[in-house]
Design an enzyme around this catalytic site. Sequence first.
Site, PDB file in Angstrom:
ATOM      1  N   ASP A  17     -38.550  -2.457 -54.446  1.00  0.00           N
ATOM      2  CA  ASP A  17     -37.587  -2.911 -55.451  1.00  0.00           C
ATOM      3  C   ASP A  17     -37.132  -1.703 -56.245  1.00  0.00           C
ATOM      4  O   ASP A  17     -37.773  -0.646 -56.201  1.00  0.00           O
ATOM      5  CB  ASP A  17     -38.239  -3.940 -56.395  1.00  0.00           C
ATOM      6  N   SER A  18     -36.059  -1.884 -57.000  1.00  0.00           N
ATOM      7  CA  SER A  18     -35.591  -0.801 -57.861  1.00  0.00           C
ATOM      8  C   SER A  18     -36.591  -0.513 -58.981  1.00  0.00           C
ATOM      9  O   SER A  18     -36.497   0.517 -59.634  1.00  0.00           O
ATOM     10  CB  SER A  18     -34.246  -1.181 -58.480  1.00  0.00           C
ATOM     11  N   TYR A  49     -30.530  -0.492 -60.606  1.00  0.00           N
ATOM     12  CA  TYR A  49     -29.605  -0.240 -59.504  1.00  0.00           C
ATOM     13  C   TYR A  49     -28.301  -1.035 -59.698  1.00  0.00           C
ATOM     14  O   TYR A  49     -27.258  -0.655 -59.196  1.00  0.00           O
ATOM     15  CB  TYR A  49     -30.226  -0.713 -58.173  1.00  0.00           C
ATOM     16  N   CYS A  80     -35.400  -7.029 -53.668  1.00  0.00           N
ATOM     17  CA  CYS A  80     -34.384  -6.666 -54.652  1.00  0.00           C
ATOM     18  C   CYS A  80     -33.085  -7.258 -54.135  1.00  0.00           C
ATOM     19  O   CYS A  80     -32.662  -6.949 -53.010  1.00  0.00           O
ATOM     20  CB  CYS A  80     -34.303  -5.146 -54.751  1.00  0.00           C
ATOM     21  N   ASN A  81     -32.471  -8.107 -54.914  1.00  0.00           N
ATOM     22  CA  ASN A  81     -31.221  -8.742 -54.478  1.00  0.00           C
ATOM     23  C   ASN A  81     -30.108  -7.721 -54.301  1.00  0.00           C
ATOM     24  O   ASN A  81     -29.333  -7.764 -53.344  1.00  0.00           O
ATOM     25  CB  ASN A  81     -30.769  -9.779 -55.518  1.00  0.00           C
ATOM     26  N   THR A  82     -30.036  -6.776 -55.249  1.00  0.00           N
ATOM     27  CA  THR A  82     -28.971  -5.776 -55.226  1.00  0.00           C
ATOM     28  C   THR A  82     -29.067  -4.948 -53.935  1.00  0.00           C
ATOM     29  O   THR A  82     -28.062  -4.707 -53.265  1.00  0.00           O
ATOM     30  CB  THR A  82     -29.124  -4.850 -56.460  1.00  0.00           C
ATOM     31  N   GLU A 159     -37.830  -4.206 -67.500  1.00  0.00           N
ATOM     32  CA  GLU A 159     -38.267  -2.883 -67.039  1.00  0.00           C
ATOM     33  C   GLU A 159     -38.871  -2.061 -68.184  1.00  0.00           C
ATOM     34  O   GLU A 159     -39.826  -1.331 -68.006  1.00  0.00           O
ATOM     35  CB  GLU A 159     -37.055  -2.162 -66.424  1.00  0.00           C
ATOM     36  N   CYS A 191     -32.064 -12.160 -59.213  1.00  0.00           N
ATOM     37  CA  CYS A 191     -32.581 -10.810 -59.446  1.00  0.00           C
ATOM     38  C   CYS A 191     -34.079 -10.988 -59.580  1.00  0.00           C
ATOM     39  O   CYS A 191     -34.547 -11.855 -60.322  1.00  0.00           O
ATOM     40  CB  CYS A 191     -31.998 -10.226 -60.734  1.00  0.00           C
ATOM     41  N   THR A 192     -34.826 -10.165 -58.849  1.00  0.00           N
ATOM     42  CA  THR A 192     -36.280 -10.388 -58.817  1.00  0.00           C
ATOM     43  C   THR A 192     -36.971 -10.038 -60.140  1.00  0.00           C
ATOM     44  O   THR A 192     -38.131 -10.389 -60.339  1.00  0.00           O
ATOM     45  CB  THR A 192     -36.924  -9.600 -57.657  1.00  0.00           C
ATOM     46  N   HIS A 193     -36.249  -9.358 -61.034  1.00  0.00           N
ATOM     47  CA  HIS A 193     -36.844  -9.109 -62.356  1.00  0.00           C
ATOM     48  C   HIS A 193     -36.881 -10.391 -63.200  1.00  0.00           C
ATOM     49  O   HIS A 193     -37.711 -10.517 -64.101  1.00  0.00           O
ATOM     50  CB  HIS A 193     -36.018  -8.073 -63.138  1.00  0.00           C
TER      51      HIS A 193
HETATM   52  N1  DGL Z   1     -34.660  -6.428 -59.096  1.00  0.00           N
HETATM   53  C1  DGL Z   1     -33.377  -6.126 -58.648  1.00  0.00           C
HETATM   54  C2  DGL Z   1     -32.639  -7.287 -58.027  1.00  0.00           C
HETATM   55  O1  DGL Z   1     -33.235  -8.233 -57.586  1.00  0.00           O
HETATM   56  C3  DGL Z   1     -32.403  -5.316 -59.403  1.00  0.00           C
HETATM   57  C4  DGL Z   1     -32.587  -4.738 -60.691  1.00  0.00           C
HETATM   58  C5  DGL Z   1     -31.695  -3.540 -60.886  1.00  0.00           C
HETATM   59  O2  DGL Z   1     -32.152  -2.473 -60.537  1.00  0.00           O
HETATM   60  O3  DGL Z   1     -30.580  -3.677 -61.402  1.00  0.00           O
HETATM   61  O4  DGL Z   1     -31.434  -7.247 -57.915  1.00  0.00           O
END
Ligand code: DGL
Length: 281
Positions: A17-18, A49, A80-82, A159, A191-193
């Site tokens: 992940d990012s 990201y 990470c979705n992005t 984060e 978004c996984t966060h």
């Molecule tokens: N956790 C990431 C996602 O699922 C992205 C967070 C990011 O770096 O912007 O998209």
Amino acid sequence: MTIERVVFLAGGIGILDSGVGGLTVVKEVFRQLPLEEVIYIGDSARCPYGSRPTHEIHTFTLQMIDFLLQFEPKAIVIACNTATAVVLEEVKRKISIPVIGVIEPGARAAIRETKSNRIGVIGTLGTIRSRMYEKVLRKTHPDLSITSLACPGLVPLVEDGHRKMEDAFQIVQRELEPLKNISLDTLILGCTHYPIIVDLIQKAVGDDVVLISSAEETASELSSILALNHQLVSEHREPSHRFFTTGSPDAFRKIAEDWLKRKIDVTQVTLDHPISERLSS
Ligand code: DGL
């Protein structure tokens, strides 16, 4: 002269992940596949990201895949979705082990849950801009009503470890304001966060909206693939997981131990290497 060598066992599950967001998938992998070893890399030094140009997301994600491949994993999860939106198809073509993203599993779970066919998606700018959720959701259900919203303010909250700060809820509320008068019964946490602040998100959208995290469905897809390939670990041993971050190991460990409810070791690495041949061709 002594030569120190670190020997890693091949065959774990690589998860990337990012930053710390992919830990939401790790937690589900621990729950559903407790005998499997996880090798995790989070690029916290370059997170988020979501607001970066596509070419950067592409290069940084391939650097993480390259990093994981040195451990000879039996599967990789792009948690990470992005990054999933930008590289999943390309990486699947280039490497021979299973590669799983988080967008299709999240979309599947939302389709199962919705009763009104009115689904919302929140994610980073990159994910929303890619329209990947809409494409995947409409592939099987063309008549869904889908509302997508980019929430760039949410990842830093997680984060930077600020989710317990006093004004955290106000930030979440402000980001989700555009959804206020839209009727939805299901909201995808794209978004996984976001599952790390699920309580704040639920409070902002109200209890009538079902929140979907792709973590559970992603881990179950991983489990099915490994079972199908006869690759599930069957011997009962304590797996030794490895966590790597490009950012501060202390900051990463604090968030990870709080989320995973276990002690972990974290190693700091740099990831500015050129992409290897197996991924660059
Ligand atoms: N956790 C990431 C996602 O699922 C992205 C967070 C990011 O770096 O912007 O998209």
